[in-house]
Write an enzyme that holds these catalytic residues in place. Structure first.
Site, PDB file in Angstrom:
ATOM      1  CG  ASN A 101      -1.974  -1.108   1.076  1.00  0.00           C
ATOM      2  OD1 ASN A 101      -2.160  -1.638  -0.017  1.00  0.00           O
ATOM      3  ND2 ASN A 101      -2.610  -1.461   2.160  1.00  0.00           N
ATOM      4  CG  ASP A 103      -2.999   3.422   2.473  1.00  0.00           C
ATOM      5  OD1 ASP A 103      -2.076   3.034   3.221  1.00  0.00           O
ATOM      6  OD2 ASP A 103      -4.028   2.743   2.267  1.00  0.00           O
ATOM      7  CG  HIS A 118       4.019  -1.619  -4.823  1.00  0.00           C
ATOM      8  ND1 HIS A 118       2.873  -2.372  -4.920  1.00  0.00           N
ATOM      9  CD2 HIS A 118       5.033  -2.422  -5.247  1.00  0.00           C
ATOM     10  CE1 HIS A 118       3.182  -3.588  -5.381  1.00  0.00           C
ATOM     11  NE2 HIS A 118       4.481  -3.631  -5.577  1.00  0.00           N
ATOM     12  CB  CYS A 126      12.858  16.705  -8.634  1.00  0.00           C
ATOM     13  SG  CYS A 126      13.508  17.420 -10.168  1.00  0.00           S
ATOM     14  CB  CYS A 129      17.028  17.743  -8.562  1.00  0.00           C
ATOM     15  SG  CYS A 129      16.566  19.177  -9.527  1.00  0.00           S
TER      16      CYS A 129
HETATM   17  P1  NAD Z   1      -5.804  -5.595  -5.146  1.00  0.00           P
HETATM   18  O1  NAD Z   1      -6.655  -4.381  -5.289  1.00  0.00           O
HETATM   19  O2  NAD Z   1      -5.314  -6.265  -6.378  1.00  0.00           O
HETATM   20  O3  NAD Z   1      -6.615  -6.722  -4.314  1.00  0.00           O
HETATM   21  C1  NAD Z   1      -7.272  -6.435  -3.117  1.00  0.00           C
HETATM   22  C2  NAD Z   1      -7.532  -7.734  -2.365  1.00  0.00           C
HETATM   23  O4  NAD Z   1      -8.106  -7.390  -1.100  1.00  0.00           O
HETATM   24  C3  NAD Z   1      -8.502  -8.685  -3.053  1.00  0.00           C
HETATM   25  O5  NAD Z   1      -7.951  -9.991  -3.072  1.00  0.00           O
HETATM   26  C4  NAD Z   1      -9.762  -8.632  -2.177  1.00  0.00           C
HETATM   27  O6  NAD Z   1     -10.444  -9.868  -2.134  1.00  0.00           O
HETATM   28  C5  NAD Z   1      -9.161  -8.286  -0.829  1.00  0.00           C
HETATM   29  N1  NAD Z   1     -10.070  -7.602   0.090  1.00  0.00           N
HETATM   30  C6  NAD Z   1     -11.148  -6.833  -0.208  1.00  0.00           C
HETATM   31  N2  NAD Z   1     -11.707  -6.359   0.922  1.00  0.00           N
HETATM   32  C7  NAD Z   1     -10.969  -6.829   1.949  1.00  0.00           C
HETATM   33  C8  NAD Z   1     -11.041  -6.680   3.359  1.00  0.00           C
HETATM   34  N3  NAD Z   1     -11.986  -5.940   3.940  1.00  0.00           N
HETATM   35  N4  NAD Z   1     -10.115  -7.286   4.130  1.00  0.00           N
HETATM   36  C9  NAD Z   1      -9.143  -8.061   3.555  1.00  0.00           C
HETATM   37  N5  NAD Z   1      -9.029  -8.231   2.210  1.00  0.00           N
HETATM   38  C10 NAD Z   1      -9.927  -7.626   1.422  1.00  0.00           C
HETATM   39  O7  NAD Z   1      -4.650  -5.206  -4.160  1.00  0.00           O
HETATM   40  P2  NAD Z   1      -3.121  -5.621  -4.123  1.00  0.00           P
HETATM   41  O8  NAD Z   1      -2.975  -7.102  -4.176  1.00  0.00           O
HETATM   42  O9  NAD Z   1      -2.581  -4.895  -2.965  1.00  0.00           O
HETATM   43  O10 NAD Z   1      -2.483  -5.054  -5.468  1.00  0.00           O
HETATM   44  C11 NAD Z   1      -2.779  -3.787  -5.986  1.00  0.00           C
HETATM   45  C12 NAD Z   1      -1.621  -2.830  -6.076  1.00  0.00           C
HETATM   46  O11 NAD Z   1      -2.104  -1.489  -6.032  1.00  0.00           O
HETATM   47  C13 NAD Z   1      -0.693  -2.911  -4.925  1.00  0.00           C
HETATM   48  O12 NAD Z   1       0.508  -2.389  -5.283  1.00  0.00           O
HETATM   49  C14 NAD Z   1      -1.384  -1.976  -3.943  1.00  0.00           C
HETATM   50  O13 NAD Z   1      -0.591  -1.475  -2.945  1.00  0.00           O
HETATM   51  C15 NAD Z   1      -1.788  -0.833  -4.829  1.00  0.00           C
HETATM   52  N6  NAD Z   1      -2.948  -0.179  -4.211  1.00  0.00           N
HETATM   53  C16 NAD Z   1      -2.765   0.442  -3.012  1.00  0.00           C
HETATM   54  C17 NAD Z   1      -3.821   1.012  -2.380  1.00  0.00           C
HETATM   55  C18 NAD Z   1      -3.581   1.662  -1.043  1.00  0.00           C
HETATM   56  O14 NAD Z   1      -2.492   2.189  -0.795  1.00  0.00           O
HETATM   57  N7  NAD Z   1      -4.547   1.593  -0.143  1.00  0.00           N
HETATM   58  C19 NAD Z   1      -5.095   0.978  -2.931  1.00  0.00           C
HETATM   59  C20 NAD Z   1      -5.254   0.346  -4.174  1.00  0.00           C
HETATM   60  C21 NAD Z   1      -4.160  -0.258  -4.784  1.00  0.00           C
END
Ligand code: NAD
Length: 242
Positions: A101, A103, A118, A126, A129
Site C-alpha cells: 500500500n 497510503d 510500492h 524530482c 535533481c
Molecule cells: P488488489 O486491489 O489487487 O486486491 C485487493 C484484495 O483485497 C482482493 O484480493 C480482495 O479480495 C481483498 N479484500 C477486499 N476487501 C478486503 C477486506 N476488507 N479485508 C481483507 N481483504 C480484502 O490489491 P493488491 O494485491 O494490494 O495489489 C494492488 C496494487 O495497487 C498494490 O501495489 C497496492 O498497494 C496498490 N494499491 C494500493 C492502495 C492503497 O495504498 N490503499 C489501494 C489500491 C491499490
C-alpha cells in the site's frame, strides 16, 4: 498469552484489501479503481511523460481520498501487537510490516517498521535533481519542481522496478520469518506476489486473510475468510473499546 507470541519473527504482508475498511478503494474487484480508470493513462511512466498534469490530477485525488480516511481497528491491532511484543522483551517486537500500500495507513496507526514495496503517496521526487521529499499537502499546489521539471509521485508504477534497497530489506525479513500473514492482497501484482515464496522456503507458518480465495491461496495452509479487521481481532485479540 496470544498464540502468535511463540513466533520469533513475524511478517504482516498487506495489500489494498487491508485499507478497504478505512475507505481507501482497492484497484481490483468490486469498487476497484481500475474499473473506472485505465492504469495506462494514469499509473505508468509513459502516461506521466505524455501528460504529467493528468497523472498528477489522478494522484492528487488519491492523496485527498487517503487523507480523508483513518486507520481502522485492524491497523491498530497490529500496532498494539508490536508494542506488546516489545514490552515482552522482543527486540523491535520481531515484527515487520511489508506493505504494497502507498497510503501510509500503518504508519498513521503508529506501527513500525513498515517497508513500503510500492512507494508512498506522501513522497514526491524530482528525477532531474535526484531529490525525494516528504509532502502531505492536499492538493499538492504545484506540479513542477523549482528546477522547472515535473515532480512525480514516489510510487512504483506499472513497469517500474522496485526500489532495490527496500526489496533487499523485505526479502531479508521474509526469508527469516517464522510466521507470514498475508492480508488483503490479490497476488496479481508481480514481483510482490512471489515474495511469500521466501517464507515458504524458510519453513514459516503461513496464514492468508482475505474474504475471497486468491490465485495463491493453495500456498497457505491456513485461510481466514473475512475482512481484515475481524480476522485480525480473531488472530490478535479483540480491539480495545473506544
Ligand atoms: P488488489 O486491489 O489487487 O486486491 C485487493 C484484495 O483485497 C482482493 O484480493 C480482495 O479480495 C481483498 N479484500 C477486499 N476487501 C478486503 C477486506 N476488507 N479485508 C481483507 N481483504 C480484502 O490489491 P493488491 O494485491 O494490494 O495489489 C494492488 C496494487 O495497487 C498494490 O501495489 C497496492 O498497494 C496498490 N494499491 C494500493 C492502495 C492503497 O495504498 N490503499 C489501494 C489500491 C491499490
Amino acid at each position: 498469552m496470544n498464540l502468535l507470541m511463540q513466533y520469533a519473527k513475524i511478517v504482516f504482508f498487506t495489500g489494498a484489501g487491508m485499507s478497504k475498511e478505512s475507505g481507501v478503494p482497492t484497484y481490483r474487484g468490486a469498487g476497484g479503481l481500475w474499473n473506472e480508470y485505465r492504469y495506462q493513462d494514469y499509473a505508468c511512466q509513459e502516461a506521466f511523460e505524455r501528460d504529467p498534469v493528468a497523472v498528477w490530477e489522478f494522484h492528487d485525488k488519491r492523496r485527498a481520498a487517503a487523507a480523508a480516511c483513518q486507520p481502522h481497528s485492524g491497523h491498530h491491532l497490529i500496532t498494539r501487537f508490536i508494542a506488546a511484543r516489545q514490552a515482552a522483551g522482543k527486540a523491535g517486537g520481531g515484527v515487520t510490516i511489508v506493505t504494497q500500500n502507498i497510503d501510509g495507513m500503518h504508519q498513521r496507526a503508529g506501527a513500525e517498521p513498515v517497508y513500503e514495496l510500492h512507494g508512498s503517496l506522501w513522497r514526491i521526487r524530482c528525477d532531474a535533481c535526484a531529490l525525494v521529499m516528504e509532502n502531505r499537502d492536499v492538493p499538492l499546489g504545484g506540479y513542477q519542481h523549482s528546477c522547472g521539471q515535473y515532480l512525480r509521485p514516489d510510487i512504483v508504477w506499472f513497469g517500474d522496478a522496485l526500489n532495490r534497497g527496500v526489496l533487499t530489506k523485505v526479502v531479508h525479513a521474509i526469508s527469516h520469518c517464522n510466521l507470514f500473514v498475508s492480508i488483503g492482497t490479490s497476488a496479481a501484482v508481480f514481483p510482490a506476489a512471489r515474495l511469500p515464496m521466501h517464507a515458504i522456503e524458510n519453513g514459516a507458518a503461513l496464514i492468508e486473510i482475505n474474504p475471497e480465495p486468491t490465485p495463491v491461496s493453495q500456498q497457505y495452509p491456513k485461510h481466514m475468510r473475512g475482512p481484515a479487521s475481524a480476522m485480525l481481532a480473531e488472530l490478535l485479540g479483540p480491539a480495545d473499546p473506544d
